[in-house]
Scaffold this motif. Structure first.
Motif, PDB file in Angstrom:
ATOM      1  N   TYR A   1      42.145  43.529  35.159  1.00 18.53           N
ATOM      2  CA  TYR A   1      42.257  44.542  34.118  1.00 18.53           C
ATOM      3  C   TYR A   1      42.517  43.878  32.785  1.00 18.53           C
ATOM      4  O   TYR A   1      43.206  42.862  32.703  1.00 18.53           O
TER       5      TYR A   1
ATOM      6  N   ASP B   1      43.807  51.222  29.407  1.00 11.96           N
ATOM      7  CA  ASP B   1      43.493  49.863  29.830  1.00 11.96           C
ATOM      8  C   ASP B   1      42.124  49.874  30.492  1.00 11.96           C
ATOM      9  O   ASP B   1      41.636  50.925  30.915  1.00 11.96           O
ATOM     10  N   LYS B   2      41.480  48.704  30.595  1.00  8.76           N
ATOM     11  CA  LYS B   2      40.116  48.635  31.133  1.00  8.76           C
ATOM     12  C   LYS B   2      40.079  47.851  32.439  1.00  8.76           C
ATOM     13  O   LYS B   2      40.637  46.761  32.511  1.00  8.76           O
TER      14      LYS B   2
END
Length: 198
Positions: free
Chosen positions: A49, A133-134
């Motif tokens: 992440y 968040d990614k």
């Protein structure tokens, strides 16, 4: 950490943090101007992440951590954060930039501590994904995607990347690199193959 920013325990089940790298910082304007530190967190289940945390998030996290582990706080097992700034402007790019290396060292030392600390739910939650968040592509050993871009100096023709997964060369034309190494990408073709320098 504020109550509304928790990661579900299901998302944390059966995995530990493998490594954390602070790759830079970004300016945000909502709710008001501030900076967040950009980190890539790799987990033992091979998920990754890109997460964003303010310095104030780190400060709250550290305060709680020191309360949870008073003996480790006293003997300085738990690493220190860069100092807070109380006078002057602490929300400027130069302050955020000056803290990047120290926060990176802090994160890397923290996640390599004894399981009692590194595997504590407070630590796992802080580095776990939050809304905004990614999730990044999972890495498999030996894939060129194991590089993460670093801040590129103005005017640079090549990109500097941070290696976030080990890569063992298969031929003499390749490089073997380990987690944490910095490489310069000089060419990348459409298939994703890259040429780089150490």
């Amino acid at each position: 950490m504020p109550l509304g920013r928790r990661t579900s325990s299901a998302a944390l089940a059966k995995r530990d943090i493998e490594n954390v790298f602070v790759t830079g910082f970004e300016k945000r304007r909502k709710p008001r101007k501030h900076y967040v530190y950009v980190m890539v967190v790799s987990w033992t289940d091979h998920s990754r992440y890109e997460i964003y945390r303010r310095y104030s998030d780190f400060f709250s996290f550290q305060s709680t951590l020191l309360q949870l582990f008073p003996a480790e706080a006293k003997d300085k097992t738990i690493p220190s954060l860069p100092k807070r700034i109380f006078i002057g402007r602490s929300h400027v790019a130069s302050v955020a930039e000056a803290r990047v290396d120290a926060i990176n060292s802090y994160c890397q030392r923290l996640v390599t501590l004894d399981e009692k600390i590194a595997g504590n739910i407070h630590v796992l939650t802080f580095f776990g994904p939050l809304p905004g968040d990614k999730q990044l592509e999972k890495l498999e050993l030996g894939r060129p995607a194991s590089l993460h871009p670093l801040k590129i100096p103005t005017g640079s023709l090549w990109e500097e990347h941070l290696v976030v997964a080990n890569f063992e060369k298969d031929s003499e034309q390749q490089l073997s690199v380990e987690v944490g190494a910095k490489v310069i990408v000089v060419n990348k073709d459409e298939s994703g193959k890259i040429q780089c320098l150490l």
